[in-house]
Design an enzyme around this catalytic site. Structure first.
Site: not given
Ligand code: CP
Length: 300
Positions: A49-50, A78, A99, A127
């Site tokens: 999703r993110t 590496k 991320r 987040h």
């Molecule tokens: N909600 C969320 O962070 O989903 P993903 O890990 O799929 O990005």
């Protein structure tokens, strides 16, 4: 230059401005505000999703995206440091969305980058854009953010989404129920945060005790990838499963949120209940992220 690293850096005014902007993007998600802009999505940890909602957000606004969805395909495999990677990518793009599994990685990236950085999740820490879409979903379904009872269920120890949301709600007089087995209870630093900000909370182990009083039921996955001892994971992984019948007698305005992915914590028989909102919640991510990106690039 500003970055979005932690929700604790965000003022109430900033949050409300992003939510207003998200509403405008929902009405008109396709335009050319990002024409000529290049954005990097650097995902050192898996995501559906993110990453895809960020990339959808950019593409629908006429921008372009480079990046990787698997760190194994980047030179970090590496031995290149995060600092060097970020300095390199800063040479190429107008904005970095990252991320990373290590807590604090986004803060470090924001300090060495020459372009803004958006934290798309750093370990069990933060987040912030998930929180923006969660707040947007709460406001859209409840008509307000103030004076709501939020019950957070599941992995409250490692769940960065609940940590971020808890902090953002400090502006809106919430009542929290923290529902978790003792192994996964809300970490002390967030309990202290509640006390310091006079946020009302209870810690409970039985989900059935809170269903009738809840406005927002925020379910979370027990995250196998955060456990060092898999025996511990096996012990707690199926502690909570929400079934449709359990929602009998719940408030009419109740909405069920989940950052997703889910594993066993919401039974599929809940999906057709009008109180289930997790798929719409994920769609709201596009609008909230369009708002954050355009704000950070000074395009609004
Ligand atoms: N909600 C969320 O962070 O989903 P993903 O890990 O799929 O990005």
């Amino acid at each position: 230059m500003k970055s979005l690293v932690s929700i604790s850096d965000c003022s109430k005014e900033y949050i409300l401005r992003i939510l207003d902007l998200a509403e405008k993007f929902e009405q008109n998600p396709n335009n050319k505000l990002l024409d000529g802009k290049l954005v990097a999505t650097l995902f050192f940890e898996p995501s559906t999703r993110t990453r895809l909602s960020f990339e959808t957000a950019v593409n629908r606004l006429g921008g372009r995206v480079i990046g990787f969805s698997d760190a194994a395909t980047s030179s970090s495999s590496k031995g290149e440091t995060l600092k060097d990677t970020i300095k390199m990518v800063s040479n190429y793009v107008d904005l970095i969305i990252m991320r990373h599994p290590v807590e604090g990685a986004a803060r470090l990236a924001s300090e060495v980058a020459s372009v803004p950085v958006i934290n798309a999740g750093d370990g069990a820490n933060q987040h912030p854009t998930q929180t923006m879409l969660d707040l947007y979903s709460i406001k859209k379904t409840q008509g307000k953010l103030e004076d709501l009872t939020l019950s957070m269920v599941g992995d409250l120890k490692y769940g960065r989404t609940v940590h971020s949301l808890l902090m953002a709600m400090r502006f809106f007089n919430p009542k929290f129920n923290f529902v978790a087995p003792k192994e996964l209870r809300m970490p002390e630093q967030y309990i202290d945060y509640c006390r310091k900000h006079k946020i009302s909370f209870r810690e409970i182990e039985d989900m059935n005790d809170i269903l009738k009083e809840t406005d927002i039921l925020y379910m979370t996955r027990v995250q196998q990838e955060r456990f060092t001892d898999l025996v511990e994971y096996e012990k707690v992984k199926n502690t909570y499963t929400l079934h449709n019948a359990m929602l009998d007698g719940s408030k009419d305005n109740l909405k069920i949120l989940h950052p997703l992915p889910r594993v066993n914590e919401i039974s599929e028989d809940v999906d057709d209940n009008p109180k289930a909102y997790y798929f719409e919640q994920a769609r709201n991510g596009v609008y909230a992220r369009q708002a954050v990106i355009c704000d950070i690039l000074g395009l609004i």
